[in-house]
Design an enzyme around this catalytic site. Sequence first.
Site, short mmCIF file in Angstrom:
data_model
loop_
_atom_site.label_atom_id
_atom_site.label_comp_id
_atom_site.label_asym_id
_atom_site.label_seq_id
_atom_site.Cartn_x
_atom_site.Cartn_y
_atom_site.Cartn_z
N GLU A 1 -5.51 -11.76 -0.80
CA GLU A 1 -5.95 -10.57 -0.04
C GLU A 1 -7.49 -10.54 0.05
O GLU A 1 -8.06 -10.24 1.10
CB GLU A 1 -5.40 -9.36 -0.76
CG GLU A 1 -5.65 -8.01 -0.16
CD GLU A 1 -5.01 -6.94 -1.06
OE1 GLU A 1 -3.77 -6.84 -1.08
OE2 GLU A 1 -5.74 -6.21 -1.75
N LYS B 1 1.57 -10.92 -8.32
CA LYS B 1 0.77 -9.87 -7.66
C LYS B 1 -0.73 -10.17 -7.78
O LYS B 1 -1.51 -9.91 -6.86
CB LYS B 1 1.10 -8.50 -8.24
CG LYS B 1 0.37 -7.35 -7.56
CD LYS B 1 0.77 -7.24 -6.09
CE LYS B 1 0.03 -6.25 -5.22
NZ LYS B 1 -0.93 -5.35 -5.64
N GLY C 1 0.81 -1.21 0.00
CA GLY C 1 0.00 0.00 0.00
C GLY C 1 0.85 1.26 0.00
O GLY C 1 2.04 1.26 -0.32
O1 LIG Z 1 -2.91 -4.05 -5.06
C1 LIG Z 1 -3.49 -3.52 -4.15
C2 LIG Z 1 -3.30 -3.94 -2.74
O2 LIG Z 1 -2.47 -5.05 -2.65
C3 LIG Z 1 -4.44 -2.44 -4.52
O3 LIG Z 1 -4.78 -1.64 -3.44
C4 LIG Z 1 -5.62 -3.02 -5.23
O4 LIG Z 1 -6.38 -1.97 -5.79
C5 LIG Z 1 -6.52 -3.86 -4.34
O5 LIG Z 1 -7.44 -4.60 -5.13
P1 LIG Z 1 -9.00 -4.23 -5.14
O6 LIG Z 1 -9.05 -2.75 -5.56
O7 LIG Z 1 -9.61 -5.11 -6.19
O8 LIG Z 1 -9.53 -4.44 -3.77
#
Ligand SMILES: O=C(CO)[C@H](O)[C@H](O)COP(=O)(O)O
Length: 302
Positions: free
Chosen positions: A177, A170, A122
């Site tokens: 995530e 990623k 982030g």
């Molecule tokens: O790469 C990120 C975090 O690791 C970015 O904040 C990404 O935008 C997060 O994915 P999403 O917007 O689909 O929640």
Amino acid sequence: MQVGLIGLGKMGFNLAQNLMDHKHEVVAFDLNADAVANVKALGAKGTTNLKELVAQLSSPRILWIMVPHQVVDSVLADIQPLLSKGDIVIEAGNSHYKESIARYEQMKTTGVHYLDAGTSGGMEGARHGACYMVGGDPEAWAVVEPLFRDTAVENGYLYGGKAGSGHFLKMVHNGIEYGMMAAIGEGFEVLEKSDFEFDFEKVARVWNNGSVIRSWLMELTERAFSKDAKLDELMGTMHSSGEGKWTLETALDLQAATPVIAMSLLMRYRSLETDTFTGKVVAALRNEFGGHAVEKKSPVLV
Ligand SMILES: O=C(CO)[C@H](O)[C@H](O)COP(=O)(O)O
């Protein structure tokens, strides 16, 4: 080293400072003149003109592109005519790995090296130490590795191999995530629906101290509840940028069973129709780590 940094948004501006902290010379470009003025005030060179940016760089040039994946193609179309054989382009948007492979192949025909770099951590990571996943030519990687070593946390970068591997890693990271955030959100939804009177900030704090589920995401959960004890101000609308969908599509192509990632993506879509507490938690977390917009009860994007 000298770096031409394209994009002074939430991530790029912080990366510029991080690079300068480590004595790298930053020549920055952004269309936003205020962002350029701000980075110049911190010691970088800067311009709102791409030709001027490229002209200020010594050959072989290193260009680090930190823009949303939706505008990468238009940036590349603008800079490619200005580049020469041997220059290196680091593309650090959250691009689809298949697009990165295609861009790598196309750039190779002009002798320009193309590295795809996924960045995690982030805005705080970009400023004080990120986590990187990089793919592309090993020779180009050897040249730019010091930039990644200096701006990452300790052990926070990996050369993943051939073109596309950085953005592939990623993409899967972001799929994970999605699942982790969904589980945190769901757990707090159970707490919220129970008869107990929990202080969610304190719950997140105790879980951050010695528990199996202690994590940066749980720390961000604690931070979000410290600002708004029940997230009353937020809508539980969970937007997404595409990486979770790409992870699921790839998993389906590979016949890899990924029900957690699939359901977390589908629940994000569901949240666009009905407000949920899980949605509030995930929306708050996206705002905490990525500065992504949240919808407030009066439906205004902030
Ligand atoms: O790469 C990120 C975090 O690791 C970015 O904040 C990404 O935008 C997060 O994915 P999403 O917007 O689909 O929640």
